[in-house]
Design a protein around this motif. Structure first.
Motif, PDB file in Angstrom:
ATOM      1  N   UNK A  70       1.429   2.807  -1.947  1.00 48.23           N
ATOM      2  CA  UNK A  70       2.139   1.534  -2.123  1.00 48.23           C
ATOM      3  C   UNK A  70       2.511   0.951  -0.767  1.00 48.23           C
ATOM      4  N   UNK A  71       3.057   1.781   0.109  1.00 49.32           N
ATOM      5  CA  UNK A  71       3.489   1.291   1.415  1.00 49.32           C
ATOM      6  C   UNK A  71       2.303   0.888   2.287  1.00 49.32           C
ATOM      7  N   UNK A  72       1.239   1.666   2.241  1.00 47.98           N
ATOM      8  CA  UNK A  72       0.056   1.311   3.037  1.00 47.98           C
ATOM      9  C   UNK A  72      -0.530  -0.011   2.567  1.00 47.98           C
ATOM     10  N   UNK A  73      -0.557  -0.226   1.268  1.00 50.26           N
ATOM     11  CA  UNK A  73      -1.067  -1.482   0.731  1.00 50.26           C
ATOM     12  C   UNK A  73      -0.210  -2.655   1.189  1.00 50.26           C
ATOM     13  N   UNK A  74       1.108  -2.464   1.220  1.00 47.24           N
ATOM     14  CA  UNK A  74       2.003  -3.522   1.688  1.00 47.24           C
ATOM     15  C   UNK A  74       1.768  -3.851   3.157  1.00 47.24           C
ATOM     16  N   UNK A  75       1.466  -2.833   3.963  1.00 42.86           N
ATOM     17  CA  UNK A  75       1.176  -3.061   5.383  1.00 42.86           C
ATOM     18  C   UNK A  75      -0.077  -3.914   5.538  1.00 42.86           C
TER      19      UNK A  75
END
Length: 334
Positions: A70-75
């Motif tokens: 989730x966090x990598x996608x947001x980055x």
């Protein structure tokens, strides 16, 4: 922006540190038909920027794959490379991983698996080849590879690399039967010389180009150049781009020829090279990639020392974000 970042992180070493790795590249060739990538002059297509999960292994272990994805996608990442399938103390199923990748708009581009183990129960290409390939296929990975040296089984010699090439061809043929491509990721030792023969050249020449591919770790290639001079890292993918579909985009500060009295950065070093976030080191990626049709390759961020609180107090997610922002901001030369 990239030059400001590089100078700001180097400032503490003074003018003596220099940028030795940059000078080795020379002028880039003319851009190819796809050389400028997609997206209004971006150097690299954002769809092909990924991260090796070893970079954020502390976060994977603590938070699990879903929260990390989730966090990598947001980055902004769109690709990830696995370093094992375990998080939070358990092995996540192939179906779970495939589903989570899809949920967060990520593509699993590959995974690192040990080349060899003397224990038949261990998970490696030699001991559990079919299981390794079935897992990669079920997760949906197009590539499956190893970061082990070709010398891991038979020795760091020309003869050892020739024997390893036979293994690699076997792995490559088996991978192709599953719709996959087998690859090997280098460190610096592969560039050693034996009686004038560079070991890396042996594994390239002795493997079938239809079956065996390579992931150039750019940082380790430059460390290899420092240790074993006589080659230029960029000339490998420039001369045989189809064999280098994957890159580890890893940066570092080169102190290998700097006065020992000059203060070094905190944290561990590798032959007097210190890993940094991408964009903060001495490696110039713009001319390196300008020689390629960049839509045909994948650019995978990695920093081994990202979770180290001494080397990187900002933490591994900071490395992931800053490195992505740097690569996504690069522009093609006109």
């Amino acid at each position: 922006m990239s030059e400001q970042r590089r100078l700001s992180r180097r400032g503490f070493v003074g003018a003596t540190a220099g940028a030795a790795a940059v000078a080795t590249l020379g002028a880039p060739p003319a851009l190819g038909h796809g050389g400028r990538g997609r997206g209004g002059g971006r150097l690299l297509p954002r769809s092909n920027i990924g991260i090796q999960l070893f970079t954020i292994r502390d976060q994977v272990a603590a938070l699990g794959f879903e929260e990390v994805f989730r966090r990598l996608s947001e980055i902004g990442y769109r690709e990830v490379e696995f370093a094992g399938y375990t998080a939070q103390g358990r092995r996540w199923s192939n179906e779970e991983l495939r589903r989570l990748l899809r949920r967060y708009g990520l593509r699993g581009i590959g995974s690192h698996v040990n080349y060899f183990s003397a224990n038949p129960a261990d998970y490696s290409f030699v001991t559990q080849l079919e299981q390794v390939l079935e897992d990669a296929e079920e997760i949906g990975l197009p590539y499956i590879g190893t970061a082990s040296s070709p010398g891991a089984r038979y020795g760091e010699t020309v003869a050892g690399y020739q024997q390893a090439a036979e293994d690699f061809n076997t792995f490559g043929a088996a991978a192709r039967a599953h719709g996959l491509r087998f690859y090997q990721h280098n460190h610096s030792g592969e560039f050693a010389l034996e009686n004038g023969t560079r070991l890396y050249d042996v594994i390239l020449e002795e493997t079938d180009p239809r079956l065996v591919f390579f992931e150039m770790d750019i940082f380790w290639a430059y460390v290899g150049q420092s240790r074993f001079p006589g080659f230029k890292p960029h000339e490998y993918p420039w001369s045989m781009p189809e064999r280098f579909p994957l890159f580890h985009v890893k940066d570092g500060l080169d102190f290998s020829n700097v006065d020992p009295a000059v203060e070094r950065p905190p944290g561990p070093s590798s032959f007097d090279w210190f890993m940094t976030d991408v964009g903060d080191g001495d490696i110039a990626f713009e001319p390196f990639f300008a020689g390629l049709d960049r839509d045909d390759h994948h650019y995978i961020v990695e920093r081994d020392t990202a979770p180290d609180p001494v080397a990187n107090p900002a933490g591994s997610f900071s490395t992931a974000e800053r490195s992505y922002d740097y690569l996504a901001s690069l522009r093609a030369r006109h």
